[in-house]
Design an enzyme around this catalytic site. Structure first.
Site, PDB file in Angstrom:
ATOM      1  N   ASP A   1      63.695  -2.323 -99.929  1.00  0.00           N
ATOM      2  CA  ASP A   1      63.506  -2.106 -98.498  1.00  0.00           C
ATOM      3  C   ASP A   1      63.012  -3.381 -97.817  1.00  0.00           C
ATOM      4  O   ASP A   1      63.536  -3.795 -96.773  1.00  0.00           O
ATOM      5  CB  ASP A   1      62.503  -0.970 -98.288  1.00  0.00           C
TER       6      ASP A   1
ATOM      7  N   LYS B   1      64.989  -6.047 -94.906  1.00  0.00           N
ATOM      8  CA  LYS B   1      64.372  -6.501 -93.665  1.00  0.00           C
ATOM      9  C   LYS B   1      64.253  -8.028 -93.636  1.00  0.00           C
ATOM     10  O   LYS B   1      64.477  -8.660 -92.596  1.00  0.00           O
ATOM     11  CB  LYS B   1      63.006  -5.838 -93.498  1.00  0.00           C
TER      12      LYS B   1
ATOM     13  N   ALA C   1      73.109  10.365 -83.621  1.00  0.00           N
ATOM     14  CA  ALA C   1      73.553  10.885 -84.919  1.00  0.00           C
ATOM     15  C   ALA C   1      72.414  10.745 -85.912  1.00  0.00           C
ATOM     16  O   ALA C   1      71.972   9.633 -86.196  1.00  0.00           O
ATOM     17  CB  ALA C   1      74.780  10.133 -85.399  1.00  0.00           C
TER      18      ALA C   1
ATOM     19  N   GLY D   1      57.587   5.586 -89.196  1.00  0.00           N
ATOM     20  CA  GLY D   1      57.179   6.836 -88.576  1.00  0.00           C
ATOM     21  C   GLY D   1      57.951   7.120 -87.312  1.00  0.00           C
ATOM     22  O   GLY D   1      58.598   6.236 -86.737  1.00  0.00           O
TER      23      GLY D   1
ATOM     24  N   GLY E   1      65.083  10.534 -85.382  1.00  0.00           N
ATOM     25  CA  GLY E   1      65.982  11.071 -84.368  1.00  0.00           C
ATOM     26  C   GLY E   1      65.285  12.039 -83.438  1.00  0.00           C
ATOM     27  O   GLY E   1      65.422  11.973 -82.202  1.00  0.00           O
ATOM     28  N   ALA E   2      64.515  12.975 -84.016  1.00  0.00           N
ATOM     29  CA  ALA E   2      63.752  13.911 -83.193  1.00  0.00           C
ATOM     30  C   ALA E   2      62.719  13.161 -82.361  1.00  0.00           C
ATOM     31  O   ALA E   2      62.449  13.520 -81.202  1.00  0.00           O
ATOM     32  CB  ALA E   2      63.069  14.950 -84.074  1.00  0.00           C
TER      33      ALA E   2
ATOM     34  N   GLY F   1      66.588  13.490 -88.041  1.00  0.00           N
ATOM     35  CA  GLY F   1      65.410  13.553 -88.906  1.00  0.00           C
ATOM     36  C   GLY F   1      64.160  13.212 -88.111  1.00  0.00           C
ATOM     37  O   GLY F   1      64.111  13.388 -86.887  1.00  0.00           O
TER      38      GLY F   1
ATOM     39  N   ILE G   1      56.856  -2.789 -84.237  1.00  0.00           N
ATOM     40  CA  ILE G   1      56.519  -4.196 -83.990  1.00  0.00           C
ATOM     41  C   ILE G   1      57.781  -4.908 -83.508  1.00  0.00           C
ATOM     42  O   ILE G   1      58.781  -4.939 -84.224  1.00  0.00           O
ATOM     43  CB  ILE G   1      56.004  -4.883 -85.269  1.00  0.00           C
TER      44      ILE G   1
ATOM     45  N   GLY H   1      59.402  -1.194 -87.696  1.00  0.00           N
ATOM     46  CA  GLY H   1      59.120  -0.081 -86.800  1.00  0.00           C
ATOM     47  C   GLY H   1      58.833  -0.496 -85.374  1.00  0.00           C
ATOM     48  O   GLY H   1      59.681  -1.059 -84.686  1.00  0.00           O
TER      49      GLY H   1
END
Length: 427
Positions: A200, A204, A10, A301, A16-17, A13, A135, A133
């Site tokens: 953000d 985390k 779901a 990314g 997901g891609a 973006g 790591i 990401g």
């Protein structure tokens, strides 16, 4: 388990891609490591006509992500919508109610709802992609360092902020100029507040602190400051003093409880985090008996985040299980949160003052009254009657004392603008 693991995604973006692409491009490698095929069978996104650069041919498509969770031929749901509430939360709840494991990159959801989600009986939620990401910091804390007592950690967890601060230093530019360019290049959002105001990073940090210290996720306990107030002048003085300015997320276990804070910090040039530039992330972990370990890499990314999502899918395919926060919900510790006012450390203080006799005496008198001693002071040149920068570096003192002193300093007639305060860290 020999049948393919059927995945529903779901959110299509960038990430997901990227997951769809990685599962296709590395299919043979992933099958060998997972022990069976890992195959996307269904997706959900708002725009069916958009070209995402990957083939979606043959996949079942759901306009409603909750309907994806109800698909009986989907074994695991990957949530890449984002947000602590709304469709993302509804999807995760529906998947768990259907007895399906969830893989997510949604740091806001885990930071704000993680403890409640983890307490759901039988819930399986994996979220390596939610922090840093590509790591593998969650696996490092929860599994690789499972036998260690974690004393604390400090990290750069937001690539946008690190990119801005790195360019300000390297090119001697002001914050507004670099932010505008970062937005033009796609490194910063049109509304960058989530990143540059530290939210953000705080999400985390709250997640990692829960795992590191075996407690419930407590986003509300995190002290949060962003980088809007960091000036080119501060960065130049930092270089002169042997520091670099980074937005850090810091968690420490103390006798009084757990300290969690996000703010700009001066880091010594010789420290590992000082050398992390651009959009990269890094974290320094202190454990017993392992000592200090450093993890560094791309923190966002399509590629790095998709890598973390797929790693979680491979764990599920193999049947590897670990408690969401490292221990069972009933074993989570009730450790107090240490307020920011109790923090002790050294400080960088920049004042813009009128260059006239007696000003420094007034400033040092305020610091003396609050029990704050100085390690060094910088002032370049003279400009009688005009505003000049004066930089003070303190010895270790208490945050509450510094806050009180700042209030008094700001009220001095000779101080022309609000004082700039940046904490000094050794990470």
């Amino acid at each position: 388990m020999t049948g393919a693991l059927a995945v529903g995604i779901a959110g299509l973006g960038t990430v997901g891609a990227g997951v769809v692409r990685l599962l296709a491009d590395h299919a043979a490698l992933i099958e060998a490591r997972a022990g069976r095929k890992v195959t996307v069978v269904a997706v959900s996104a708002r725009d069916r006509a958009r070209n995402r650069g990957v083939s979606l041919e043959g996949l079942r498509w759901y306009d409603d992500p909750v309907a994806l969770a109800a698909d009986t031929k989907v074994d695991v749901v990957v949530e890449l919508i984002g947000g602590a509430d709304g469709p993302a939360h509804d999807l995760v709840m529906a998947a768990l109610a259907a007895g399906k494991p969830v893989v997510t990159a949604n740091k806001a959801l885990i930071a704000m709802r993680g403890s409640a989600l983890g307490a759901i009986e039988g819930a399986s939620i994996r979220f390596e992609a939610a922090v840093a990401g590509g790591i593998p910091v969650i696996k490092a804390l929860r599994e690789g360092l499972a036998g260690d007592r974690i004393a604390g950690f400090a990290g750069i967890f937001n690539g946008t902020c690190n990119y801005i601060l790195s360019r300000m230093r390297a090119e001697k530019l002001d914050f507004a100029t670099v932010l505008a360019d970062a937005q033009a290049q796609g490194y910063a959002e049109a509304d960058p507040s989530f990143d540059i105001d530290g939210i953000d990073t705080a999400h985390k940090l709250a997640i990692l602190a829960a795992i590191a210290f075996g407690r419930e996720v407590d986003f509300g306990a995190v002290h949060v400051e962003g980088i809007r107030g960091v000036s080119a002048l501060d960065i130049a003085f930092a270089e002169e003093l042997g520091y670099r300015i980074k937005l850090l997320g810091i968690a420490r276990a103390t006798d009084a409880g757990i300290e969690t804070r996000v703010h700009p910090a001066m880091v010594p040039l010789a420290a590992p985090l000082a050398r992390v530039d651009g959009v990269n992330n890094a974290v320094v972990i202190e454990g017993d008996p392992v000592g200090q370990i450093v993890l560094q890499g791309r923190g966002a990314g399509a590629g790095p985040t998709a890598s973390a999502v797929v790693a979680d899918l491979i764990d599920l395919a193999r049947g590897r299980a670990a408690p969401m926060l490292g221990v069972a919900p009933q074993a989570l510790a009730r450790r107090a949160a240490v307020p920011m006012a109790a923090h002790r450390g050294a400080y960088f203080l920049r004042l813009m003052v009128v260059d006239q006799p007696g000003v420094i005496a007034d400033v040092t008198a305020v610091l003396r009254d609050h029990g704050i001693s100085l390690e060094s002071m910088l002032q370049h040149g003279r400009s009688p009657g005009d505003a000049v920068a004066v930089v003070l570096v303190t010895h270790v003192t208490q945050e509450a004392a510094m806050a009180a002193a700042i209030t008094r300093l700001a009220a001095l007639e000779s101080v022309q603008v609000p004082p700039a305060l940046i904490r000094i860290e050794t990470a």
